[in-house]
Scaffold this active site. Structure first.
Site, PDB file in Angstrom:
ATOM      1  N   HIS A  84     -47.383   8.875   0.683  1.00 37.63           N
ATOM      2  CA  HIS A  84     -46.189   8.908  -0.582  1.00 37.63           C
ATOM      3  C   HIS A  84     -46.879   8.262  -1.661  1.00 37.63           C
ATOM      4  CE1 HIS A  84     -42.004   9.042  -1.845  1.00 37.63           C
ATOM      5  NE2 HIS A  84     -42.363   7.906  -2.469  1.00 37.63           N
ATOM      6  N   CYS A 112     -43.003  14.277  -3.490  1.00 37.28           N
ATOM      7  CA  CYS A 112     -43.453  13.161  -4.317  1.00 37.28           C
ATOM      8  C   CYS A 112     -44.643  13.350  -5.067  1.00 37.28           C
ATOM      9  CB  CYS A 112     -43.799  12.031  -3.305  1.00 37.28           C
ATOM     10  SG  CYS A 112     -44.952  12.420  -1.844  1.00 37.28           S
ATOM     11  N   HIS A 118     -40.115   8.041  -8.629  1.00 37.59           N
ATOM     12  CA  HIS A 118     -40.494   8.839  -7.487  1.00 37.59           C
ATOM     13  C   HIS A 118     -39.453   9.771  -6.664  1.00 37.59           C
ATOM     14  CE1 HIS A 118     -39.240   6.217  -3.711  1.00 37.59           C
ATOM     15  NE2 HIS A 118     -38.344   6.144  -4.731  1.00 37.59           N
TER      16      HIS A 118
END
Length: 349
Positions: free
Chosen positions: A312, A264, A324
């Site tokens: 994240h 990520c 993402h």
């Protein structure tokens, strides 16, 4: 009679109970893989499996970001140690050259030092030439004294450089240990999540893998247009968003920063690197890499962060959506930002 009453069982609080259930599910799934069909535990409810896998993936991502941070520090310590080692080698060469020059001078002085200066003046066929030579020798002596002092200084500086190199090597070894610890944690969490998901049917696993996706045909149309429906606020943000669109469909690999795979924070770092902006490596450092913005002020190119531990990150593209890299088995994709617990946002440029 009271002595024979059944002890009252304590009920775990909600969070602890859910966490215990997750561990129990993961343990049961792992145990089943080794015990064989004869000792298989009852199949857990699909919702419990998905919830357990979600938690394990989140924990794996937290460990991944810690791995990324430790690896970044290890790489920096290695580069610094190599630079200090090269500097020590250069200083050693200069020190050896200075020592050789002093050695040559000392040898010449020893060979000529056995004759008294007054007698050398008497015996010299040209006293005026000798006196001029004596003056030169005195000047050379002063210069050699300065050279000796320089050699001592070089020796001290060399020892300091070597000590600094030793310190950086110690840091490197410490960071390598942390890298391995976090690498092991990531692998264990991912293995436990995969063991849980293996208890779902093929259809249930496919539904889990695609959960939260923007429909593929819609994502393809956006990617072909090369830009989001909402315009980016500046050319750099537009370039970062365009890069993220180009990464759609590429696999998630923890620790990867592109161009063929990403985790990520690796995706957001690579997207902004393509725009000429250097972001730090991890989610918990990227969130401090720009100006904080509220959710109502989000613009394409902003970094959006999730979970209380900021584990994240995605790249906002407008319309309440982001691009993402979700997790292993789920490639880079478009997803709504309300898919996960929202933690904040940062505007890089």
């Amino acid at each position: 009679m009271a002595a024979h009453r059944k002890p009252r069982q304590r009920t775990l609080p909600g969070t602890a109970a859910r966490f215990s259930a997750t561990l129990a599910l993961a343990g049961a799934a792992t145990a089943t893989a080794f015990e064989g069909a004869g000792h298989a535990a009852p199949a857990p409810a699909p919702d419990d499996v998905r919830a357990g896998a979600d938690r394990l993936y989140q924990e794996a991502e937290e460990a991944t970001e810690k791995y990324n941070g430790a690896k970044e520090k290890a790489d920096r310590a290695r580069r610094e140690a190599e630079e200090l080692r090269d500097e020590a080698a250069r200083r050693t060469e200069r020190l050896n050259a200075s020592r050789n020059a002093l050695g040559s001078f000392a040898t010449a002085q020893y060979r000529a030092g056995g004759l008294d200066p007054a007698l050398r003046l008497v015996l010299d066929s040209d006293p005026s030439r000798y006196l001029a030579g004596a003056e030169l020798t005195e000047r050379v002596g002063d210069r050699q004294a300065a050279t000796v002092a320089a050699v001592h200084r070089q020796m001290r500086e060399l020892e300091q450089v070597r000590a600094e190199a030793g310190e950086r090597l110690a840091v490197l070894e410490e960071q390598r240990t942390r890298v391995e610890r976090h690498r092991t944690a990531v692998r264990e969490k991912l293995a436990a999540a995969e063991a849980l998901l293996a208890r779902l049917s093929a259809e249930e696993r496919a539904a889990y893998a695609g959960r939260g996706d923007v429909p593929a045909e819609r994502a393809d149309r956006d990617a072909l247009r090369g830009a989001p429906a909402v315009a980016a606020p500046n050319p750099r943000a537009a370039q970062a968003v365009a890069y993220a669109y180009g990464a759609l469909g590429k696999p998630y690999v923890w620790g990867a920063t592109g161009p063929s795979a990403f985790d990520c924070s690796g995706l957001t770092q690579a997207a902004w690197r393509s725009a000429g902006v250097a972001l730090p490596r991890t989610t918990y450092t990227q969130i401090n890499a720009g100006q904080r913005v509220s959710r109502s002020q989000l613009a394409p190119g902003d970094l959006v962060f999730f979970y209380s531990g900021v584990s994240h990150v995605g790249l906002y593209i407008g319309g309440g959506r982001m691009i993402h890299a979700p997790r292993p088995g789920a490639p880079v994709r478009i997803a709504p930002i309300d898919q996960m617990p929202y933690a904040g946002a940062t505007r890089v440029a």
